[in-house]
Design a protein around this motif. Structure first.
Motif, mmCIF file in Angstrom:
data_model
loop_
_atom_site.group_PDB
_atom_site.id
_atom_site.type_symbol
_atom_site.label_atom_id
_atom_site.label_comp_id
_atom_site.label_asym_id
_atom_site.label_seq_id
_atom_site.Cartn_x
_atom_site.Cartn_y
_atom_site.Cartn_z
ATOM 1 N N LYS A 197 0.841 -1.201 0.000
ATOM 2 C CA LYS A 197 0.000 0.000 0.000
ATOM 3 C C LYS A 197 0.870 1.242 0.000
ATOM 4 C CE LYS A 197 -3.668 2.422 2.487
ATOM 5 N NZ LYS A 197 -3.222 3.674 1.961
ATOM 6 N N ARG A 198 1.950 1.213 0.766
ATOM 7 C CA ARG A 198 2.852 2.366 0.810
ATOM 8 C C ARG A 198 3.525 2.584 -0.544
ATOM 9 N NH1 ARG A 198 6.166 2.143 6.345
ATOM 10 N NH2 ARG A 198 6.492 4.321 5.840
ATOM 11 N N VAL A 199 3.851 1.499 -1.228
ATOM 12 C CA VAL A 199 4.441 1.606 -2.565
ATOM 13 C C VAL A 199 3.434 2.224 -3.521
ATOM 14 C CG1 VAL A 199 5.348 0.301 -4.544
ATOM 15 C CG2 VAL A 199 6.025 -0.326 -2.213
ATOM 16 N N PHE A 200 2.201 1.724 -3.500
ATOM 17 C CA PHE A 200 1.165 2.273 -4.370
ATOM 18 C C PHE A 200 0.905 3.745 -4.055
ATOM 19 C CE2 PHE A 200 -0.451 -2.281 -4.655
ATOM 20 C CZ PHE A 200 0.115 -2.487 -5.896
ATOM 21 N N ASP A 201 0.864 4.076 -2.782
ATOM 22 C CA ASP A 201 0.659 5.472 -2.391
ATOM 23 C C ASP A 201 1.798 6.343 -2.911
ATOM 24 O OD1 ASP A 201 -1.662 4.774 -1.079
ATOM 25 O OD2 ASP A 201 -0.765 4.838 0.929
ATOM 26 N N LEU A 233 -3.771 3.507 -7.365
ATOM 27 C CA LEU A 233 -4.823 2.969 -6.517
ATOM 28 C C LEU A 233 -4.299 1.739 -5.788
ATOM 29 C CD1 LEU A 233 -7.898 3.191 -8.931
ATOM 30 C CD2 LEU A 233 -7.391 4.662 -6.960
ATOM 31 N N ASN A 234 -4.752 1.568 -4.557
ATOM 32 C CA ASN A 234 -4.349 0.397 -3.789
ATOM 33 C C ASN A 234 -4.889 -0.854 -4.464
ATOM 34 O OD1 ASN A 234 -3.248 -1.133 -1.768
ATOM 35 N ND2 ASN A 234 -4.927 -0.798 -0.348
ATOM 36 N N HIS A 235 -4.077 -1.873 -4.549
ATOM 37 C CA HIS A 235 -4.458 -3.108 -5.229
ATOM 38 C C HIS A 235 -3.896 -4.285 -4.452
ATOM 39 C CE1 HIS A 235 -5.343 -5.806 -8.560
ATOM 40 N NE2 HIS A 235 -4.094 -6.247 -8.494
ATOM 41 N N GLN A 236 -4.707 -5.297 -4.263
ATOM 42 C CA GLN A 236 -4.253 -6.511 -3.594
ATOM 43 C C GLN A 236 -3.600 -7.422 -4.638
ATOM 44 O OE1 GLN A 236 -4.277 -7.116 -0.316
ATOM 45 N NE2 GLN A 236 -5.098 -5.048 -0.090
ATOM 46 N N ILE A 237 -2.383 -7.849 -4.360
ATOM 47 C CA ILE A 237 -1.680 -8.739 -5.269
ATOM 48 C C ILE A 237 -1.801 -10.155 -4.704
ATOM 49 C CG2 ILE A 237 0.532 -9.312 -6.318
ATOM 50 C CD1 ILE A 237 1.292 -6.367 -6.042
ATOM 51 N N PRO A 238 -2.575 -10.998 -5.383
ATOM 52 C CA PRO A 238 -2.728 -12.363 -4.865
ATOM 53 C C PRO A 238 -1.460 -13.175 -5.080
ATOM 54 C CG PRO A 238 -3.881 -12.127 -6.946
ATOM 55 C CD PRO A 238 -3.334 -10.759 -6.584
ATOM 56 N N SER A 279 14.475 10.881 3.247
ATOM 57 C CA SER A 279 13.827 12.180 3.423
ATOM 58 C C SER A 279 12.582 12.293 2.543
ATOM 59 C CB SER A 279 14.820 13.293 3.085
ATOM 60 O OG SER A 279 14.198 14.543 3.108
ATOM 61 N N ASP A 280 12.717 11.899 1.285
ATOM 62 C CA ASP A 280 11.588 11.982 0.353
ATOM 63 C C ASP A 280 10.429 11.081 0.779
ATOM 64 O OD1 ASP A 280 13.052 13.763 -1.155
ATOM 65 O OD2 ASP A 280 13.536 12.327 -2.750
ATOM 66 N N LEU A 281 10.757 9.887 1.275
ATOM 67 C CA LEU A 281 9.715 8.935 1.668
ATOM 68 C C LEU A 281 9.261 9.120 3.104
ATOM 69 C CD1 LEU A 281 11.081 5.633 0.079
ATOM 70 C CD2 LEU A 281 9.343 7.178 -0.824
ATOM 71 N N GLN A 282 9.983 9.956 3.839
ATOM 72 C CA GLN A 282 9.722 10.156 5.262
ATOM 73 C C GLN A 282 9.709 8.804 5.988
ATOM 74 O OE1 GLN A 282 6.129 12.493 5.377
ATOM 75 N NE2 GLN A 282 7.221 14.345 4.809
ATOM 76 N N MET A 283 10.746 8.014 5.680
ATOM 77 C CA MET A 283 10.921 6.692 6.270
ATOM 78 C C MET A 283 12.388 6.532 6.631
ATOM 79 S SD MET A 283 8.893 4.283 3.561
ATOM 80 C CE MET A 283 9.062 2.810 4.530
ATOM 81 N N THR A 284 12.661 5.609 7.529
ATOM 82 C CA THR A 284 14.035 5.272 7.865
ATOM 83 C C THR A 284 14.251 3.801 7.565
ATOM 84 O OG1 THR A 284 14.061 6.925 9.620
ATOM 85 C CG2 THR A 284 15.746 5.215 9.709
ATOM 86 N N PHE A 285 15.329 3.511 6.853
ATOM 87 C CA PHE A 285 15.681 2.133 6.508
ATOM 88 C C PHE A 285 16.905 1.710 7.303
ATOM 89 C CE2 PHE A 285 13.560 3.842 2.764
ATOM 90 C CZ PHE A 285 12.615 2.864 2.514
ATOM 91 N N ASN A 286 17.064 0.424 7.481
ATOM 92 C CA ASN A 286 18.223 -0.097 8.184
ATOM 93 C C ASN A 286 19.272 -0.495 7.141
ATOM 94 O OD1 ASN A 286 20.020 -1.221 9.932
ATOM 95 N ND2 ASN A 286 18.749 -2.955 10.498
#
Length: 63
Positions: free
Chosen positions: A3-7, A12-17, A51-58
Protein backbone atom coordinates in the motif's frame (compact mmCIF):
# COMPACT_ATOMS: atom_id res chain seq x y z
CA UNK A 1 4.03 -2.48 2.58
CA UNK A 2 2.58 -2.64 -0.93
CA UNK A 3 0.00 0.00 0.00
CA UNK A 4 2.85 2.37 0.81
CA UNK A 5 4.44 1.61 -2.57
CA UNK A 6 1.16 2.27 -4.37
CA UNK A 7 0.66 5.47 -2.39
CA UNK A 8 4.18 6.63 -3.22
CA UNK A 9 3.59 5.94 -6.91
CA UNK A 10 0.19 7.65 -6.74
CA UNK A 11 -1.60 4.45 -7.79
CA UNK A 12 -4.82 2.97 -6.52
CA UNK A 13 -4.35 0.40 -3.79
CA UNK A 14 -4.46 -3.11 -5.23
CA UNK A 15 -4.25 -6.51 -3.59
CA UNK A 16 -1.68 -8.74 -5.27
CA UNK A 17 -2.73 -12.36 -4.86
CA UNK A 18 -0.04 -14.96 -4.25
CA UNK A 19 2.83 -12.47 -4.14
CA UNK A 20 6.05 -14.44 -4.63
CA UNK A 21 9.71 -13.60 -4.21
CA UNK A 22 11.66 -14.07 -7.45
CA UNK A 23 15.41 -14.24 -8.02
CA UNK A 24 16.13 -14.76 -4.35
CA UNK A 25 19.41 -16.40 -3.72
CA UNK A 26 22.61 -16.63 -1.81
CA UNK A 27 25.28 -14.00 -2.37
CA UNK A 28 28.90 -14.18 -1.26
CA UNK A 29 30.15 -11.58 1.19
CA UNK A 30 32.20 -8.70 -0.18
CA UNK A 31 35.43 -7.34 1.27
CA UNK A 32 35.01 -4.85 4.13
CA UNK A 33 36.84 -2.09 2.22
CA UNK A 34 34.55 -2.40 -0.80
CA UNK A 35 31.53 -2.55 1.47
CA UNK A 36 32.56 0.72 3.15
CA UNK A 37 33.26 2.40 -0.19
CA UNK A 38 29.80 1.46 -1.42
CA UNK A 39 28.21 2.69 1.83
CA UNK A 40 30.02 6.02 1.52
CA UNK A 41 29.06 6.38 -2.14
CA UNK A 42 25.36 5.65 -1.62
CA UNK A 43 24.96 7.51 1.70
CA UNK A 44 23.69 10.81 0.20
CA UNK A 45 21.28 8.91 -2.05
CA UNK A 46 19.98 6.87 0.87
CA UNK A 47 19.53 10.01 2.95
CA UNK A 48 17.58 11.73 0.17
CA UNK A 49 15.37 8.67 -0.34
CA UNK A 50 14.62 8.48 3.38
CA UNK A 51 13.83 12.18 3.42
CA UNK A 52 11.59 11.98 0.35
CA UNK A 53 9.72 8.94 1.67
CA UNK A 54 9.72 10.16 5.26
CA UNK A 55 10.92 6.69 6.27
CA UNK A 56 14.03 5.27 7.87
CA UNK A 57 15.68 2.13 6.51
CA UNK A 58 18.22 -0.10 8.18
CA UNK A 59 20.93 0.26 5.51
CA UNK A 60 23.63 -1.15 7.80
CA UNK A 61 21.84 -4.48 8.04
CA UNK A 62 22.20 -5.05 4.30
CA UNK A 63 18.89 -6.86 3.96
Amino acid sequence: MMKRVFDFMNLLNHQIPDHQKFNGGFYLSIKKLLQQKLRDFFLPHHQKLESDLQMTFNWENGR
